[in-house]
Design an enzyme around this catalytic site. Structure first.
Site, PDB file in Angstrom:
ATOM      1  N   SER A 196      38.005  33.400  41.049  1.00 28.92           N
ATOM      2  CA  SER A 196      37.735  34.485  41.982  1.00 28.92           C
ATOM      3  C   SER A 196      36.693  34.040  43.008  1.00 28.92           C
ATOM      4  CB  SER A 196      37.316  35.731  41.207  1.00 28.92           C
ATOM      5  OG  SER A 196      37.356  36.881  42.016  1.00 28.92           O
ATOM      6  N   GLU A 324      47.672  39.817  39.934  1.00 23.23           N
ATOM      7  CA  GLU A 324      46.242  39.717  40.195  1.00 23.23           C
ATOM      8  C   GLU A 324      45.514  41.064  40.183  1.00 23.23           C
ATOM      9  OE1 GLU A 324      44.186  37.297  40.422  1.00 23.23           O
ATOM     10  OE2 GLU A 324      45.277  35.466  40.902  1.00 23.23           O
ATOM     11  N   HIS A 420      44.155  39.529  37.068  1.00 21.03           N
ATOM     12  CA  HIS A 420      42.976  38.810  37.532  1.00 21.03           C
ATOM     13  C   HIS A 420      41.954  38.715  36.408  1.00 21.03           C
ATOM     14  CE1 HIS A 420      40.437  37.267  40.730  1.00 21.03           C
ATOM     15  NE2 HIS A 420      39.440  38.045  40.323  1.00 21.03           N
TER      16      HIS A 420
END
Length: 524
Positions: A196, A324, A420
């Site tokens: 990230s 995600e 994610h």
């Protein structure tokens, strides 16, 4: 004689000598652990909002058994439950931690240096998901570290050096190069890996002259697309300063306490909706901070740099998850509740162009507003930036490996899918950490443990040899390794999205032309 405080019969605590002095760590599960080692001076007082300066040496033996202080953390994101003790702290935020299976100079082990994520606003190296024990047990030296985040690390103020967070990371990597041999690591085999915002930082490091030569390999897990131009960053910095009732200058902002600056940035985050006409997608995505393309610390966006061949000698492992942003939808209680109007707004804001909007409307996700919104936002924020980074590096002559994680998280009733952050506990082997338990359940299924072993094995093999175990990515065949309960290598699976975004350039984001200024005037 054993060290003071060591129980009778226990092994001696591990001791190493680094440039700053002697360190005493602790033994963990088959590995030695050293925590809270300073790599730079505390960036407070006269060093507030300044580039990092090397840490001073110390006398005697320093105990390295406690993580360093956390830098100021955003409270507005709902991920920090309590105040972070800034008032009582010393500002000694810039510290590293090391896990090593062989704390002896000359072992020559590959080194994995983790850069944490957190929307560029939160994150510390003491998170239980980042415990380096399992990766170290695989024959690597693992390093994690703290760096400034939020306005401390990325705020753009007149007279302050930009991208202080990235400069912290450069300083930490220099420390690794100068000291990691004392822990059994090989300075010439350093791999940075991050997820990230950490992956976005690594993408920036690949484009930064100051970072050249500090690492041999890089792993980027879910690279975020937003990088800001100087005008947008200055707009946001001015809004933060206005909340402090000061001018947006180094002298006036640095006079505020770290807690006050953090709180001012949180207030701006909470009010970003009103800045959408001026700040555009940055405001819509509720992202007040990102790396700034200032022309000096960060000369250009990573995709441009890699396409031009910068860092072509650095081997890159790059990838993303399939679903995600689904986790954000689930945690917000919006799964199955996104309206057609909300999906249309997401499409209007984040699709690359009219042709792309039409293609999304013609795809299978169009029948479900939640699925459509998640797909578009996932593509804009993480999936396509990651794919384009891999393509740019390959085009610039670099060796590139691409992956996608498609294993569906069984936690939360399976609602998050391959979301994610799922890759973090899988790679670290921290399946029973906070995020591991959230996504995998209190008792992770055998399939998750097996997948974790495969991913950790690929990451450590890449750090050791530059080969994760599948063929490199190329424009002709687009080979991608798909991590699932049964993994395979195949052409890039998200072909429809790839085509939608094939002509899009990820450039530095600036204020919307012609929109009213978002800069807030100094308060009386």
């Amino acid at each position: 004689m054993t060290a003071p405080g060591t129980p009778p019969g226990a092994p001696r605590p591990p001791v190493v000598r680094v440039q700053g002095g002697t360190l005493q760590g602790q033994w963990g599960s088959e590995v030695a652990v050293f925590r809270g080692i300073p790599y730079a001076r505390p960036p407070v007082g006269a060093l507030r909002l300044a580039p990092p300066e090397p840490a001073p040496p110390w006398e005697g033996t320093r105990r390295a058994d406690t993580f360093g202080e956390s830098p100021p953390q955003s409270l507005a994101l709902g991920m920090v439950a309590e105040p972070d003790g800034l008032a009582e702290g010393t500002g000694d935020w810039l510290t590293v931690n090391v896990w090593t299976p062989d704390p002896a100079a000359g072992a020559g082990l590959p080194v994995l240096v983790w850069i944490h994520g957190g929307v560029y606003m939160i994150g510390t190296s003491d998170g239980p998901a980042y415990d380096g024990t399992e990766l170290a047990r695989r024959g690597t030296v693992v390093v994690t570290f703290n760096h400034r985040v939020g306005a401390e690390g990325y705020g753009q103020f007149e007279g302050a050096v930009p991208n202080r967070a990235l400069l912290d990371q450069v300083a930490a990597l220099r420390w690794v190069g100068e000291n990691i041999a004392a822990f059994g690591g090989e300075p010439g085999r350093v791999t940075v890996f991050g997820e990230s915002a950490g992956a976005g930082a690594i993408a920036a490091l690949l484009a930064m002259p100051r970072a050249a030569g500090l690492f041999r390999r890089a792993v980027t897990q879910s690279v975020p697309g937003p990088f800001y131009g100087t005008d947008l960053a200055a707009d946001i910095g001015s809004a933060v300063a206005a909340e402090l009732a000061v001018a947006p200058t180094l002298a006036e902002v640095a006079a505020a306490t770290p807690a006050a600056l953090r709180d001012a940035a949180d207030t701006v985050l909470g009010g970003m909706a009103r800045h959408e006409p001026r700040w555009g997608r940055a405001a819509r995505a509720r992202m007040p901070f990102a790396p700034v393309v200032d022309g000096d610390v960060l000369p250009c966006v990573p995709w441009e740099a890699l396409r031009a061949g910068r860092s072509a000698g650095v081997e890159l492992l790059c990838g993303h998850t399939r679903d995600e942003t689904r986790l954000f939808t689930v945690l917000a209680g919006r799964l199955g509740r996104v309206t057609e109007e909300e999906a249309a707004a997401t499409l209007a804001w984040f699709a690359p162009d009219d042709a792309g909007r039409a293609a999304y409307r013609a795809g299978p996700a169009a029948a479900d507003p939640t699925a459509l919104a998640d797909l578009v936002l996932s593509d804009w924020l993480f999936r396509m930036p990651s794919l384009h980074l891999a393509e740019a590096h390959a085009e610039g002559g670099g060796t590139t490996y691409l992956y996608e994680l498609t294993y569906g998280a069984p936690g939360l009733g399976g609602a998050p899918g391959a979301c994610h952050g799922l890759d973090v506990p899988l790679v670290f082997g921290t399946l029973r950490s906070d995020i591991g338990t959230l996504l995998l359940g209190a008792e992770p299924p055998p399939a998750a443990a097996a997948l974790s072993a495969r991913m950790a094995g690929a990451w450590t093999a890449f750090a050791a040899t530059g080969d994760p175990g599948w063929p490199p990515y190329g424009a002709r065949d687009r080979l991608t390794h798909v991590f699932d309960a049964g993994s395979r290598t195949a052409p890039y699976p998200e072909e429809a999205s790839r085509l939608i975004w094939s002509r899009h350039e990820f450039t530095a984001m600036e204020p919307v032309p012609g929109a009213e200024t978002g800069r807030a005037a100094r308060r009386p």
